[in-house]
Design a protein around this motif. Structure first.
Motif, PDB file in Angstrom:
ATOM      1  N   LEU A  39      12.283  58.478 -12.430  1.00 18.86           N
ATOM      2  CA  LEU A  39      12.108  57.819 -13.670  1.00 18.86           C
ATOM      3  C   LEU A  39      13.134  58.331 -14.780  1.00 18.86           C
ATOM      4  CD1 LEU A  39       8.261  58.659 -13.917  1.00 18.86           C
ATOM      5  CD2 LEU A  39       9.448  56.678 -12.692  1.00 18.86           C
ATOM      6  N   MET A  47      14.243  57.426 -18.814  1.00 20.01           N
ATOM      7  CA  MET A  47      13.969  56.815 -20.307  1.00 20.01           C
ATOM      8  C   MET A  47      14.958  57.210 -21.022  1.00 20.01           C
ATOM      9  SD  MET A  47      10.015  58.414 -19.669  1.00 20.01           S
ATOM     10  CE  MET A  47      10.584  59.366 -18.258  1.00 20.01           C
ATOM     11  N   PHE A  72      13.354  51.805 -19.562  1.00 20.15           N
ATOM     12  CA  PHE A  72      12.878  52.480 -18.572  1.00 20.15           C
ATOM     13  C   PHE A  72      13.234  51.977 -17.471  1.00 20.15           C
ATOM     14  CE2 PHE A  72       9.354  52.284 -15.617  1.00 20.15           C
ATOM     15  CZ  PHE A  72       9.207  53.569 -15.256  1.00 20.15           C
ATOM     16  N   LEU A 129       4.937  52.675 -22.693  1.00 21.69           N
ATOM     17  CA  LEU A 129       5.765  53.475 -21.915  1.00 21.69           C
ATOM     18  C   LEU A 129       5.078  53.879 -20.592  1.00 21.69           C
ATOM     19  CD1 LEU A 129       8.648  54.364 -20.950  1.00 21.69           C
ATOM     20  CD2 LEU A 129       8.417  56.250 -22.439  1.00 21.69           C
ATOM     21  N   ILE A 144       5.258  53.354 -16.610  1.00 22.30           N
ATOM     22  CA  ILE A 144       5.549  54.575 -15.735  1.00 22.30           C
ATOM     23  C   ILE A 144       4.463  54.345 -14.569  1.00 22.30           C
ATOM     24  CG2 ILE A 144       5.097  57.122 -15.526  1.00 22.30           C
ATOM     25  CD1 ILE A 144       6.640  57.390 -18.107  1.00 22.30           C
ATOM     26  N   SER A 164      10.752  48.581 -11.250  1.00 23.07           N
ATOM     27  CA  SER A 164      10.694  48.475 -12.621  1.00 23.07           C
ATOM     28  C   SER A 164      11.702  47.103 -12.808  1.00 23.07           C
ATOM     29  CB  SER A 164      11.338  49.534 -13.318  1.00 23.07           C
ATOM     30  OG  SER A 164      12.624  49.792 -13.214  1.00 23.07           O
TER      31      SER A 164
END
Length: 267
Positions: free
Chosen positions: A174, A176, A195, A229, A233, A242
């Protein structure tokens, strides 16, 4: 200076709509022109937007504030050497400098779950005002999910895609990126969050990212941005992607009946 209450000025029936938007509507008229106050307000907004782009972010102060909050952070530099080059060469803002790469090699190299990047972008004021309050909400949520997170990466003259290189270095699922957005005439301090799931240099495109935009005092609140957010996630972890195929299904809208009553266009 013209007075908005002056009866000589033409009354605009849209005046009551100003309470619903920061957009420049119902400015009134003075003959064939705008009132003096409206002209001055526009010039001030334009000056604030220019200042937001040109003012450098104080990375030392940002690091101190983060450390006081118990957040570890490192400062990195892209291949951009000065602000003019940052505006003219966005490609260099996506690449880490040699000094940044050397700094990263000194850090723990085990795989991490998530990497958090903070870049000045096109509005230093946005990061200066909103990054720490938002991170104060975000980091405990990442900890609650037991995510392994490396020190926060503060990137000078960074573009959104700089997160790809950092996610790849830390082998993070992940990524950000908190970044100052291009200033508007009503929002010179708007912060955005990008993201990405499995971001990797040279392979990730803008279509692979989700954007949460307009985080500022008159826009999206920190709590609303965090809710969006965390939803992204959780869904990215479930679906393992994503971007454009991952839709934000969260909503802060009012019920339809309330919207109908509030919509002056339907009256």
């Amino acid at each position: 200076m013209s007075d908005p209450a002056d009866p000589v000025l033409s009354h605009d029936p849209w005046l009551s709509m100003k309470q619903f938007t920061p957009a420049r509507i119902a400015l009134g008229k003075a003959g064939m022109s705008l009132p003096t106050q409206a002209c001055l307000d526009f010039q001030l907004a334009h000056a604030l937007a220019r200042d937001a782009v040109k003012s450098p972010l104080d990375f030392s102060a940002l690091t101190r504030h983060l450390n006081l909050q118990g957040m570890a952070a490192i400062t990195l530099q892209t291949q951009v050497e000065h602000h003019r080059a940052y505006l003219q060469r966005p490609d260099l803002g996506r690449l880490l400098s040699e000094s940044a790469l050397q700094t990263l090699t000194q850090l723990e190299s085990r795989p991490f779950d998530a990497v958090v990047v903070v870049a000045d972008g096109l509005s230093s004021k946005a990061i200066e005002r909103h990054a720490i309050p938002f991170l104060t909400l975000l980091l405990p949520e990442l900890s609650r999910r037991t995510y392994a997170v490396p020190p926060m990466c503060l990137v000078r003259h960074g573009r959104v895609a700089i997160g790809d290189a950092l996610a790849e270095h830390f082998s993070a699922r992940l990524c950000m990126v908190l970044i100052g957005e291009r200033p508007g005439l009503s929002s010179p301090d708007s912060m955005g969050i990008y993201f990405t799931y499995q971001a990797r240099s040279g392979r990730t495109t803008d279509a692979d990212r989700n954007c949460i935009s307009n985080i500022h005092q008159r826009g999206l609140s920190y709590a609303q941005a965090l809710k969006k957010l965390l939803y992204l996630i959780d869904e990215a972890e479930r679906l393992q992607f994503s971007g454009v195929n991952l839709k934000d299904e969260t909503s802060d809208a009012h019920p339809a009946s309330q919207l109908e009553r509030a919509n002056f266009l339907l009256d």
